[in-house]
Design a protein around this motif. Structure first.
Motif, PDB file in Angstrom:
ATOM      1  N   THR A 161      41.984  56.363 118.132  1.00 32.24           N
ATOM      2  CA  THR A 161      41.538  57.587 117.464  1.00 32.24           C
ATOM      3  C   THR A 161      40.962  58.605 118.450  1.00 32.24           C
ATOM      4  N   GLY A 162      41.037  58.320 119.754  1.00 35.63           N
ATOM      5  CA  GLY A 162      40.473  59.229 120.754  1.00 35.63           C
ATOM      6  C   GLY A 162      41.212  60.553 120.806  1.00 35.63           C
ATOM      7  N   ALA A 163      40.502  61.589 121.253  1.00 34.44           N
ATOM      8  CA  ALA A 163      41.104  62.919 121.380  1.00 34.44           C
ATOM      9  C   ALA A 163      41.848  63.066 122.701  1.00 34.44           C
ATOM     10  N   THR A 164      41.600  62.133 123.642  1.00 30.95           N
ATOM     11  CA  THR A 164      42.255  62.209 124.953  1.00 30.95           C
ATOM     12  C   THR A 164      42.850  60.853 125.320  1.00 30.95           C
ATOM     13  N   PHE A 165      43.778  60.880 126.271  1.00 33.21           N
ATOM     14  CA  PHE A 165      44.364  59.633 126.776  1.00 33.21           C
ATOM     15  C   PHE A 165      43.263  58.744 127.362  1.00 33.21           C
ATOM     16  N   GLU A 166      42.304  59.373 128.074  1.00 28.48           N
ATOM     17  CA  GLU A 166      41.227  58.606 128.717  1.00 28.48           C
ATOM     18  C   GLU A 166      40.388  57.861 127.677  1.00 28.48           C
ATOM     19  N   GLU A 167      40.006  58.560 126.594  1.00 25.66           N
ATOM     20  CA  GLU A 167      39.179  57.917 125.548  1.00 25.66           C
ATOM     21  C   GLU A 167      39.899  56.713 124.953  1.00 25.66           C
ATOM     22  N   ASN A 168      41.180  56.869 124.671  1.00 28.70           N
ATOM     23  CA  ASN A 168      41.948  55.766 124.075  1.00 28.70           C
ATOM     24  C   ASN A 168      42.074  54.585 125.035  1.00 28.70           C
ATOM     25  N   ALA A 169      42.323  54.867 126.320  1.00 27.06           N
ATOM     26  CA  ALA A 169      42.487  53.784 127.308  1.00 27.06           C
ATOM     27  C   ALA A 169      41.197  52.988 127.450  1.00 27.06           C
ATOM     28  N   VAL A 170      40.059  53.697 127.538  1.00 26.60           N
ATOM     29  CA  VAL A 170      38.764  53.015 127.699  1.00 26.60           C
ATOM     30  C   VAL A 170      38.449  52.181 126.459  1.00 26.60           C
ATOM     31  N   ALA A 171      38.655  52.751 125.275  1.00 25.36           N
ATOM     32  CA  ALA A 171      38.338  52.034 124.030  1.00 25.36           C
ATOM     33  C   ALA A 171      39.177  50.758 123.920  1.00 25.36           C
ATOM     34  N   LYS A 172      40.454  50.872 124.237  1.00 22.23           N
ATOM     35  CA  LYS A 172      41.365  49.728 124.148  1.00 22.23           C
ATOM     36  C   LYS A 172      40.957  48.635 125.142  1.00 22.23           C
ATOM     37  N   ALA A 173      40.634  49.049 126.383  1.00 19.83           N
ATOM     38  CA  ALA A 173      40.261  48.076 127.416  1.00 19.83           C
ATOM     39  C   ALA A 173      38.929  47.415 127.081  1.00 19.83           C
TER      40      ALA A 173
END
Length: 202
Positions: free
Chosen positions: A47-59
């Motif tokens: 649900t992140g607004a950026t690629f970075e937010e999604n990558a960190v949340a997933k990891a």
């Protein structure tokens, strides 16, 4: 001693890519495992607004659930004429997650009237490494190119068949795996993580 590192994906091509990159960099002592190799856990939607937010949340989620140092990436296609979309919505642009063919056809349809000189695009990848209990390392790769009018090639996945990298004539799906590793957004991001993975191995 071998350090197990989870790559938070079920995509065999992504696993093979990271293993190749580590091997090429001469990094020993790391075993890359995928989601199929660990106990299942609840995965949060992206649900992140950026690629970075999604990558960190997933990891972070995967590291917490498995206790393993985890690499996760979020990547997608940004099209200049579509104001940077599909972006973080790339995998579900047509409404169904992971329907590559329908997503690709929708982008081609949206660009049908756009002249060749305005069909610039970039593949973007953010990759995060989260060792349990440690602050994440986040890196980014970007691969510029243009969108062609018809899909070509069957290497790769997603939007690869309609993306021609700058300076090239073949689509990403017509490149050999090693050519793609050397240039691609994901290859760039994963290579940027190599020094940190080497540190884990030691």
């Amino acid at each position: 001693m071998t350090t197990r590192v989870l790559l938070a994906t079920r995509n065999a091509k992504k696993l093979a890519e990271l293993r190749r990159i580590l091997s090429d960099a001469g990094v020993a002592g790391i075993e890359i495992v995928g989601m199929a190799d660990v106990e299942p856990f609840d995965e949060e939607p992206e649900t992140g607004a950026t690629f970075e937010e999604n990558a960190v949340a997933k990891a972070r989620d995967a590291a917490k659930a498995t206790g393993l140092a985890t690499v996760a990436d979020d990547s997608g296609l940004t099209v200049d004429a579509l104001n940077g979309m599909p972006g973080v919505l790339s995998a579900r642009w047509a409404g169904v997650h992971g329907d590559d063919e329908t997503n690709l056809r929708l982008v081609l349809g949206q660009l049908a009237d756009v002249p060749d000189e305005r069909r610039g695009a970039a593949f973007v990848c953010a990759a995060a490494l989260v060792p349990p209990g440690v602050e994440p390392v986040v890196v980014r790769g970007e691969w510029r190119g243009r969108i062609v009018r018809e899909p070509r090639g069957d290497n790769g996945f997603g939007y690869d068949p309609i993306f021609v990298p700058d300076g090239g004539t073949r689509t990403s799906a017509e490149l050999k795996p090693e050519e793609k590793d050397a240039a691609s957004h994901r290859g760039q991001a994963l290579r940027a993580l190599v020094p940190y993975l080497r540190e884990l191995a030691s």
